[in-house]
Motif scaffolding. Sequence first.
Motif, PDB file in Angstrom:
ATOM      1  N   ALA A 108     -37.099  11.299   4.270  1.00 42.92           N
ATOM      2  CA  ALA A 108     -36.185  11.895   3.288  1.00 42.92           C
ATOM      3  C   ALA A 108     -35.880  13.323   3.728  1.00 42.92           C
ATOM      4  CB  ALA A 108     -36.803  11.858   1.897  1.00 42.92           C
ATOM      5  N   VAL A 109     -35.039  13.428   4.752  1.00 41.94           N
ATOM      6  CA  VAL A 109     -34.848  14.677   5.489  1.00 41.94           C
ATOM      7  C   VAL A 109     -34.423  15.842   4.586  1.00 41.94           C
ATOM      8  CG1 VAL A 109     -33.427  15.774   7.268  1.00 41.94           C
ATOM      9  CG2 VAL A 109     -34.399  13.509   7.669  1.00 41.94           C
ATOM     10  N   GLU A 110     -33.408  15.634   3.781  1.00 42.31           N
ATOM     11  CA  GLU A 110     -32.901  16.747   2.961  1.00 42.31           C
ATOM     12  C   GLU A 110     -33.907  17.159   1.887  1.00 42.31           C
ATOM     13  OE1 GLU A 110     -28.961  16.512   1.496  1.00 42.31           O
ATOM     14  OE2 GLU A 110     -28.084  16.233   3.492  1.00 42.31           O
ATOM     15  N   GLN A 111     -34.578  16.194   1.290  1.00 44.20           N
ATOM     16  CA  GLN A 111     -35.597  16.523   0.290  1.00 44.20           C
ATOM     17  C   GLN A 111     -36.737  17.326   0.902  1.00 44.20           C
ATOM     18  OE1 GLN A 111     -35.676  12.230  -1.497  1.00 44.20           O
ATOM     19  NE2 GLN A 111     -36.863  13.530  -2.851  1.00 44.20           N
ATOM     20  N   LEU A 112     -37.136  16.952   2.107  1.00 39.29           N
ATOM     21  CA  LEU A 112     -38.202  17.681   2.799  1.00 39.29           C
ATOM     22  C   LEU A 112     -37.776  19.115   3.085  1.00 39.29           C
ATOM     23  CD1 LEU A 112     -39.257  14.842   5.258  1.00 39.29           C
ATOM     24  CD2 LEU A 112     -40.738  15.825   3.491  1.00 39.29           C
ATOM     25  N   ALA A 113     -36.555  19.281   3.562  1.00 41.94           N
ATOM     26  CA  ALA A 113     -36.048  20.625   3.865  1.00 41.94           C
ATOM     27  C   ALA A 113     -35.896  21.453   2.593  1.00 41.94           C
ATOM     28  CB  ALA A 113     -34.729  20.526   4.618  1.00 41.94           C
ATOM     29  N   VAL A 122     -35.151  15.205  11.275  1.00 40.28           N
ATOM     30  CA  VAL A 122     -35.773  16.195  10.394  1.00 40.28           C
ATOM     31  C   VAL A 122     -35.855  17.572  11.051  1.00 40.28           C
ATOM     32  CG1 VAL A 122     -38.193  15.712  11.019  1.00 40.28           C
ATOM     33  CG2 VAL A 122     -37.637  16.541   8.724  1.00 40.28           C
ATOM     34  N   VAL A 123     -36.145  17.618  12.348  1.00 43.24           N
ATOM     35  CA  VAL A 123     -36.247  18.914  13.033  1.00 43.24           C
ATOM     36  C   VAL A 123     -34.879  19.591  13.101  1.00 43.24           C
ATOM     37  CG1 VAL A 123     -36.831  20.065  15.218  1.00 43.24           C
ATOM     38  CG2 VAL A 123     -38.310  18.263  14.319  1.00 43.24           C
ATOM     39  N   ASP A 124     -33.833  18.808  13.359  1.00 37.79           N
ATOM     40  CA  ASP A 124     -32.471  19.354  13.388  1.00 37.79           C
ATOM     41  C   ASP A 124     -32.128  20.002  12.048  1.00 37.79           C
ATOM     42  OD1 ASP A 124     -30.995  17.435  15.855  1.00 37.79           O
ATOM     43  OD2 ASP A 124     -32.865  16.807  14.953  1.00 37.79           O
ATOM     44  N   GLU A 125     -32.447  19.309  10.952  1.00 39.89           N
ATOM     45  CA  GLU A 125     -32.127  19.821   9.617  1.00 39.89           C
ATOM     46  C   GLU A 125     -32.909  21.094   9.310  1.00 39.89           C
ATOM     47  OE1 GLU A 125     -30.352  20.028   5.841  1.00 39.89           O
ATOM     48  OE2 GLU A 125     -29.828  18.766   7.563  1.00 39.89           O
ATOM     49  N   PHE A 126     -34.179  21.096   9.650  1.00 47.40           N
ATOM     50  CA  PHE A 126     -35.010  22.275   9.402  1.00 47.40           C
ATOM     51  C   PHE A 126     -34.495  23.473  10.203  1.00 47.40           C
ATOM     52  CE2 PHE A 126     -37.585  19.651   6.957  1.00 47.40           C
ATOM     53  CZ  PHE A 126     -38.721  20.284   6.493  1.00 47.40           C
ATOM     54  N   GLU A 127     -34.200  23.242  11.478  1.00 42.68           N
ATOM     55  CA  GLU A 127     -33.719  24.351  12.311  1.00 42.68           C
ATOM     56  C   GLU A 127     -32.376  24.870  11.816  1.00 42.68           C
ATOM     57  OE1 GLU A 127     -33.782  23.111  16.390  1.00 42.68           O
ATOM     58  OE2 GLU A 127     -35.958  23.323  16.555  1.00 42.68           O
ATOM     59  N   ALA A 128     -31.518  23.970  11.335  1.00 42.09           N
ATOM     60  CA  ALA A 128     -30.214  24.394  10.817  1.00 42.09           C
ATOM     61  C   ALA A 128     -30.367  25.304   9.603  1.00 42.09           C
ATOM     62  CB  ALA A 128     -29.369  23.173  10.448  1.00 42.09           C
ATOM     63  N   ARG A 129     -31.479  25.174   8.905  1.00 45.96           N
ATOM     64  CA  ARG A 129     -31.739  26.005   7.723  1.00 45.96           C
ATOM     65  C   ARG A 129     -32.629  27.206   8.051  1.00 45.96           C
ATOM     66  NH1 ARG A 129     -32.401  22.336   2.315  1.00 45.96           N
ATOM     67  NH2 ARG A 129     -31.263  20.458   2.964  1.00 45.96           N
ATOM     68  N   GLY A 130     -32.912  27.408   9.343  1.00 50.34           N
ATOM     69  CA  GLY A 130     -33.748  28.541   9.732  1.00 50.34           C
ATOM     70  C   GLY A 130     -35.224  28.332   9.483  1.00 50.34           C
ATOM     71  N   LEU A 131     -35.642  27.068   9.374  1.00 46.55           N
ATOM     72  CA  LEU A 131     -37.044  26.727   9.150  1.00 46.55           C
ATOM     73  C   LEU A 131     -37.702  26.328  10.475  1.00 46.55           C
ATOM     74  CD1 LEU A 131     -36.406  24.526   5.994  1.00 46.55           C
ATOM     75  CD2 LEU A 131     -37.560  26.754   5.978  1.00 46.55           C
ATOM     76  N   ARG A 132     -38.974  26.670  10.631  1.00 45.04           N
ATOM     77  CA  ARG A 132     -39.697  26.405  11.878  1.00 45.04           C
ATOM     78  C   ARG A 132     -40.377  25.034  11.807  1.00 45.04           C
ATOM     79  NH1 ARG A 132     -40.787  30.606  15.130  1.00 45.04           N
ATOM     80  NH2 ARG A 132     -43.014  30.257  15.457  1.00 45.04           N
ATOM     81  N   ALA A 133     -40.022  24.161  12.751  1.00 43.32           N
ATOM     82  CA  ALA A 133     -40.580  22.807  12.762  1.00 43.32           C
ATOM     83  C   ALA A 133     -41.062  22.453  14.157  1.00 43.32           C
ATOM     84  CB  ALA A 133     -39.538  21.795  12.289  1.00 43.32           C
ATOM     85  N   PHE A 134     -42.228  21.812  14.206  1.00 43.09           N
ATOM     86  CA  PHE A 134     -42.862  21.408  15.461  1.00 43.09           C
ATOM     87  C   PHE A 134     -42.572  19.939  15.703  1.00 43.09           C
ATOM     88  CE2 PHE A 134     -46.687  19.599  17.550  1.00 43.09           C
ATOM     89  CZ  PHE A 134     -46.649  20.323  18.733  1.00 43.09           C
ATOM     90  N   GLY A 135     -41.753  19.664  16.722  1.00 41.11           N
ATOM     91  CA  GLY A 135     -41.371  18.300  17.064  1.00 41.11           C
ATOM     92  C   GLY A 135     -40.009  18.325  17.736  1.00 41.11           C
ATOM     93  N   PRO A 136     -39.646  17.252  18.437  1.00 40.63           N
ATOM     94  CA  PRO A 136     -38.354  17.209  19.114  1.00 40.63           C
ATOM     95  C   PRO A 136     -37.197  16.961  18.148  1.00 40.63           C
ATOM     96  CG  PRO A 136     -39.512  15.141  19.440  1.00 40.63           C
ATOM     97  CD  PRO A 136     -40.460  16.054  18.722  1.00 40.63           C
ATOM     98  N   ARG A 137     -36.016  17.448  18.526  1.00 44.23           N
ATOM     99  CA  ARG A 137     -34.803  17.141  17.777  1.00 44.23           C
ATOM    100  C   ARG A 137     -34.457  15.662  17.967  1.00 44.23           C
ATOM    101  NH1 ARG A 137     -31.813  22.316  20.358  1.00 44.23           N
ATOM    102  NH2 ARG A 137     -32.881  23.944  19.137  1.00 44.23           N
ATOM    103  N   ARG A 138     -33.482  15.208  17.145  1.00 43.23           N
ATOM    104  CA  ARG A 138     -33.140  13.779  17.140  1.00 43.23           C
ATOM    105  C   ARG A 138     -32.755  13.262  18.528  1.00 43.23           C
ATOM    106  NH1 ARG A 138     -29.696  11.217  12.688  1.00 43.23           N
ATOM    107  NH2 ARG A 138     -29.263  13.391  12.282  1.00 43.23           N
ATOM    108  N   GLU A 139     -31.923  13.992  19.256  1.00 40.88           N
ATOM    109  CA  GLU A 139     -31.459  13.501  20.563  1.00 40.88           C
ATOM    110  C   GLU A 139     -32.597  13.415  21.568  1.00 40.88           C
ATOM    111  OE1 GLU A 139     -27.579  14.360  22.309  1.00 40.88           O
ATOM    112  OE2 GLU A 139     -27.231  15.697  20.602  1.00 40.88           O
ATOM    113  N   ALA A 140     -33.547  14.331  21.478  1.00 39.59           N
ATOM    114  CA  ALA A 140     -34.709  14.267  22.369  1.00 39.59           C
ATOM    115  C   ALA A 140     -35.649  13.140  21.947  1.00 39.59           C
ATOM    116  CB  ALA A 140     -35.437  15.606  22.380  1.00 39.59           C
TER     117      ALA A 140
END
Length: 421
Positions: free
Chosen positions: A50-55, A78-96
């Motif tokens: 639940a990507v948006e809820q998590l962010a 989830v990492v893409d969404e977090f980074e887009a909001r300026g949040l720090r997330a440990f893990g690869p983006r969707r394309e990776a």
Amino acid sequence: MKILVIGGGGREHAIVWKLAQSPRKPKIYCAPGNAGISELAECVPIAADAVEQLADFAEREGIDLTVVGPEVALSAGVVDEFEARGLRAFGPRREAALIEASKAFAKDLMMTHGIPTAKYQTFTELEPALQYIREQGAPIVVKADGLAAGKGVIVAQTLSEAEEAVRSIMEDKTFGEAGSRVVIEEFLTGEEATVLAFVDGSTVKLMVPSQDHKPVFDGDKGPNTGGMGTYSPVPRVKEDLLHEIESTIVRPVVEAMAAKGTPYKGVLYAGLMLTEQGPKVIEYNARFGDPETQVVLPLLENDLIDVAEAVIDGRLQEIEISWNKGAAVCVVLAAEGYPGSYRKGDVIEGLDRLSGQVVAFHAGTNSVDGKYVTNGGRVLGVTGFGSDLKSAKENAYRGVEAIRFEGMHYRKDISDKAFRS
């Protein structure tokens, strides 16, 4: 410091357990978590994908660091969404994370860059897939292309088994849309091993090797599961072999991802077959393994927060990573019927009797009326520690003997291969 861990299995319990040992004394949240995790973290009822809820939650709570456990969250972006909001997330983006989300993508990448792996073909239609199997013969490996919770791989010993596997995946949609495409591979012989690595886009730091046991029964018999147990270190994977794995399997794929414009950051999982021709890739995963994490993280001497932040900031080369010289063995306790349909709601007894060199990582548990009950196929991962594999195994199985629930089953040979190496 506030940390959010995404996921709710044994892997996430091990991650939370390790983070909780940090001298920074973080406040930890876990979404959705499980009954065991709730002893160390505040569980939040939000699904891992639940990507948006998590962010939204991370923004609202002022989360400083998010550690992503499962592949479903990573492939959902989830990492893409977090980074887009300026949040720090440990893990690869969707394309990776496609390196796990599509086996065909991973195989094509390996073939293009000369990374050793089994020969293969990819199919989107049933009849050509069946024809290829008949041409190649058995044994042969049939894989659903997409995510299938670790169960989308069938090692077929006969042609009829292989044909049945393809029909099950493509016609019956056993794994849903994950089976809209299949990868059919050469059967590799040898011993399996897993090597995880911290990766910050360019720098690679290998973790101690481990060995998973996927088939449900002793002696590697029966259908594949999400993993019935693991141990670390692996005596057969000595320093020179680790260097070979890094130079021929891990670094080349990290460099290939960077060259594609999709730099890989997080944990890279290399599932390997140690063949007579050298190590070959069975699969890449885009995250900590489960149950490998339950033996690898306990041997990490660094603060996991420091490592995660170095990965996010692209300064992993500044971190000296140290590993305990001891050993760990994890035995998975499964519910009756697993890996098929399984029982739920059975009371778990004996967890209060564990002590010393044993930790029970909760995977599929719930809490009802103050008691732990089964709530998944893989219920617990009982990890024993020791100065060597022999003592770690003894401690793990001593812990297993203390625990009981109706229909409980487990392998009794976890780590035995180490003593034959």
